[in-house]
Scaffold this motif. Structure first.
Motif, mmCIF file in Angstrom:
data_model
loop_
_atom_site.group_PDB
_atom_site.id
_atom_site.type_symbol
_atom_site.label_atom_id
_atom_site.label_comp_id
_atom_site.label_asym_id
_atom_site.label_seq_id
_atom_site.Cartn_x
_atom_site.Cartn_y
_atom_site.Cartn_z
ATOM 1 N N GLU A 88 0.813 -1.129 0.074
ATOM 2 C CA GLU A 88 -0.047 0.059 0.112
ATOM 3 C C GLU A 88 0.906 1.347 -0.091
ATOM 4 O OE1 GLU A 88 -2.686 2.463 3.109
ATOM 5 O OE2 GLU A 88 -3.159 0.433 2.954
ATOM 6 N N PHE A 89 1.893 1.292 0.934
ATOM 7 C CA PHE A 89 2.517 2.659 1.099
ATOM 8 C C PHE A 89 3.208 2.796 -0.123
ATOM 9 C CE2 PHE A 89 6.503 5.006 1.979
ATOM 10 C CZ PHE A 89 6.037 6.174 2.590
ATOM 11 N N ALA A 90 4.199 1.807 -0.476
ATOM 12 C CA ALA A 90 4.933 2.089 -1.753
ATOM 13 C C ALA A 90 4.101 2.522 -3.001
ATOM 14 C CB ALA A 90 5.469 0.727 -2.138
ATOM 15 N N THR A 91 2.935 1.940 -3.167
ATOM 16 C CA THR A 91 2.051 2.312 -4.472
ATOM 17 C C THR A 91 1.644 3.703 -4.133
ATOM 18 O OG1 THR A 91 1.260 0.046 -4.695
ATOM 19 C CG2 THR A 91 -0.253 1.800 -5.378
ATOM 20 N N VAL A 92 1.215 4.218 -3.055
ATOM 21 C CA VAL A 92 0.608 5.727 -2.807
ATOM 22 C C VAL A 92 1.949 6.566 -2.950
ATOM 23 C CG1 VAL A 92 -0.461 7.268 -1.183
ATOM 24 C CG2 VAL A 92 -1.252 4.875 -1.392
ATOM 25 N N ALA A 93 3.138 6.127 -2.239
ATOM 26 C CA ALA A 93 4.136 7.172 -2.524
ATOM 27 C C ALA A 93 4.529 7.292 -3.813
ATOM 28 C CB ALA A 93 5.152 6.450 -1.586
ATOM 29 N N LYS A 94 4.574 6.310 -4.799
ATOM 30 C CA LYS A 94 4.795 6.295 -5.936
ATOM 31 C C LYS A 94 4.036 7.051 -6.990
ATOM 32 C CE LYS A 94 6.037 3.682 -10.242
ATOM 33 N NZ LYS A 94 6.087 2.204 -10.642
ATOM 34 N N ILE A 95 2.753 7.005 -6.490
ATOM 35 C CA ILE A 95 1.842 7.527 -7.178
ATOM 36 C C ILE A 95 1.743 9.219 -6.840
ATOM 37 C CG2 ILE A 95 -0.703 8.267 -7.377
ATOM 38 C CD1 ILE A 95 -1.056 4.992 -7.426
ATOM 39 N N ALA A 96 2.210 9.287 -5.719
ATOM 40 C CA ALA A 96 2.211 10.836 -5.007
ATOM 41 C C ALA A 96 3.458 11.446 -5.615
ATOM 42 C CB ALA A 96 2.109 10.755 -3.702
ATOM 43 N N GLY A 97 4.521 10.640 -6.030
ATOM 44 C CA GLY A 97 5.722 11.285 -6.258
ATOM 45 C C GLY A 97 6.378 11.756 -5.150
ATOM 46 N N ILE A 98 6.396 11.326 -3.901
ATOM 47 C CA ILE A 98 7.058 11.630 -2.588
ATOM 48 C C ILE A 98 8.791 11.404 -2.902
ATOM 49 C CG2 ILE A 98 7.389 11.453 -0.228
ATOM 50 C CD1 ILE A 98 4.459 12.168 -1.111
ATOM 51 N N ARG A 99 9.283 12.573 -2.595
ATOM 52 C CA ARG A 99 10.760 12.407 -2.806
ATOM 53 C C ARG A 99 11.511 13.176 -1.728
ATOM 54 N NH1 ARG A 99 8.571 15.832 -6.543
ATOM 55 N NH2 ARG A 99 9.610 18.043 -6.613
ATOM 56 N N GLU A 100 12.769 13.053 -1.663
ATOM 57 C CA GLU A 100 13.605 13.763 -0.700
ATOM 58 C C GLU A 100 13.514 15.244 -0.700
ATOM 59 O OE1 GLU A 100 18.212 13.888 0.875
ATOM 60 O OE2 GLU A 100 17.869 12.509 -1.104
ATOM 61 N N GLY A 101 13.467 15.936 0.573
ATOM 62 C CA GLY A 101 13.096 17.199 0.630
ATOM 63 C C GLY A 101 11.888 17.879 0.599
ATOM 64 N N GLN A 102 10.914 17.229 0.380
ATOM 65 C CA GLN A 102 9.481 17.688 0.294
ATOM 66 C C GLN A 102 9.083 17.795 1.644
ATOM 67 O OE1 GLN A 102 7.266 14.795 -2.185
ATOM 68 N NE2 GLN A 102 7.411 16.436 -3.833
ATOM 69 N N ARG A 103 7.884 18.581 1.733
ATOM 70 C CA ARG A 103 7.292 18.682 3.064
ATOM 71 C C ARG A 103 5.812 18.169 2.806
ATOM 72 N NH1 ARG A 103 8.139 25.399 4.371
ATOM 73 N NH2 ARG A 103 10.492 25.242 4.302
ATOM 74 N N VAL A 104 5.540 16.982 3.511
ATOM 75 C CA VAL A 104 4.377 16.261 3.147
ATOM 76 C C VAL A 104 3.324 16.319 4.618
ATOM 77 C CG1 VAL A 104 3.660 13.855 2.910
ATOM 78 C CG2 VAL A 104 5.787 14.887 1.584
ATOM 79 N N ALA A 105 2.265 16.257 4.337
ATOM 80 C CA ALA A 105 1.422 16.152 5.683
ATOM 81 C C ALA A 105 0.440 15.097 5.391
ATOM 82 C CB ALA A 105 0.389 17.435 5.566
ATOM 83 N N ASP A 106 0.433 14.269 6.457
ATOM 84 C CA ASP A 106 -0.504 12.944 6.449
ATOM 85 C C ASP A 106 -1.566 13.641 7.312
ATOM 86 O OD1 ASP A 106 -1.704 10.651 6.743
ATOM 87 O OD2 ASP A 106 -0.375 9.658 7.689
ATOM 88 N N ILE A 107 -2.833 13.945 7.001
ATOM 89 C CA ILE A 107 -4.106 14.360 7.324
ATOM 90 C C ILE A 107 -4.878 13.044 7.711
ATOM 91 C CG2 ILE A 107 -6.017 15.848 7.161
ATOM 92 C CD1 ILE A 107 -4.450 17.408 5.083
ATOM 93 N N GLY A 108 -5.033 13.080 9.181
ATOM 94 C CA GLY A 108 -5.656 11.943 9.944
ATOM 95 C C GLY A 108 -4.641 10.847 9.966
ATOM 96 N N ALA A 109 -3.579 11.193 10.422
ATOM 97 C CA ALA A 109 -2.413 10.368 10.485
ATOM 98 C C ALA A 109 -2.449 9.050 11.585
ATOM 99 C CB ALA A 109 -1.184 11.073 11.005
ATOM 100 N N GLY A 110 -3.670 9.352 12.432
ATOM 101 C CA GLY A 110 -3.639 8.216 13.535
ATOM 102 C C GLY A 110 -2.353 7.824 14.186
ATOM 103 N N ASP A 111 -1.782 6.608 14.251
ATOM 104 C CA ASP A 111 -0.786 6.159 15.166
ATOM 105 C C ASP A 111 0.469 6.277 14.397
ATOM 106 O OD1 ASP A 111 -1.504 4.026 13.637
ATOM 107 O OD2 ASP A 111 -1.500 2.653 15.443
#
Length: 272
Positions: A88-111
């Protein structure tokens, strides 16, 4: 990714009860887990939790959604090993284009399932905002951040209508299995736009089912986001009833005014 049945099924009543018991036990003991809501900028030290920005527009300026809102029942969707096995995470991160140096917010982060995996991905030059509206969940997240030594993570207390994230401080915002739990979507999306940097994206993972069943029909999602000026970039099916949708946030100076959103939704309502 092929979404597995285990990944997409709802938590059992017994599982929810167990998780909630853990939440309240740990949350009560977590240092700095505040139950109040600040009214201004709060400096977040290692053992404090609070908003990361002043209040945005109040919920009273926006219409309520024409759909049911699912209850928030637990700090995580399902077992982390199950989610990892499904990729799951690998798929979402790839689609989202997450990369080094970004500022990313996980809204509803839970635990912190995503927060723990985002932190090494954005690296020391990036920042992860683990945001939630449930203080007990943030207590669990804060403990995880400390125990894992995640020095690039900031734990943020938001409100149902306002994520309370820094102005123009977010490149990518994630909403993972939680959009259907947002009680004030138009206010939240409007205030979120203030936190997005130019060209910033909102990435939503959800299930294609009614909101009361902990999912969001894609047509409803598109309607609600379009009403606030978000533009769809991509829509990827990641399982038989699971999808990841990516939207470009509107510039905060160009988004519709709250009164214009209300008028538009009176003429064309977004229905489940």
């Amino acid at each position: 990714m092929t979404g597995s049945t285990a990944t997409r099924r709802m938590l059992s009543s017994a599982g929810v009860a167990t998780l909630l018991a853990i939440v309240f036990a740990c949350g009560a003991n977590a240092e700095g887990a505040t139950r109040g809501r600040g009214t201004g900028v709060v400096t977040v030290h290692q053992d404090t939790i609070g908003p990361a920005a002043p209040p945005g527009a109040p919920a009273s300026q926006f219409p309520a959604p024409r759909r049911e809102v699912a209850d928030i029942v637990a700090p995580r969707w399902t077992a982390e090993d199950t989610r990892d096995d499904a990729g799951e995470f690998a798929t979402v991160a790839k689609i989202a284009g997450i990369r080094e140096g970004q500022r990313v917010a996980d809204i509803g982060a839970g635990d912190g399932y995503y927060v723990a995996r985002l932190a090494p991905l954005v690296g020391a030059t990036g920042t992860v905002y683990g945001q939630d509206i449930v203080p007990e969940y943030l207590g669990l997240l804060q403990r995880r951040v400390r125990d894992d030594g995640l020095t690039n993570v900031r734990v943020v207390l938001g409100e149902p209508h306002d994520p309370r994230l820094p102005a123009r401080g977010v490149d990518v915002a994630l909403m993972i299995h939680m959009y259907h739990e947002i009680a004030q979507p138009f206010a939240l999306l409007w205030n979120l736009a203030s936190a997005m940097r130019p060209g910033g994206t909102l990435v939503i993972l959800d299930l294609e089912r009614p909101t009361y069943a902990h999912g969001t029909p894609p047509s409803l999602l598109r309607c609600e986001l379009a009403a606030v000026g978000y533009r769809e970039r991509s829509f990827t099916r990641t399982g038989p009833d699971e999808y990841v949708a990516v939207f470009v946030a509107p510039d905060s100076a160009q988004r519709p005014a709250p009164s214009d959103i209300s008028a538009a939704l009176q003429a064309r309502r977004c229905r489940a």
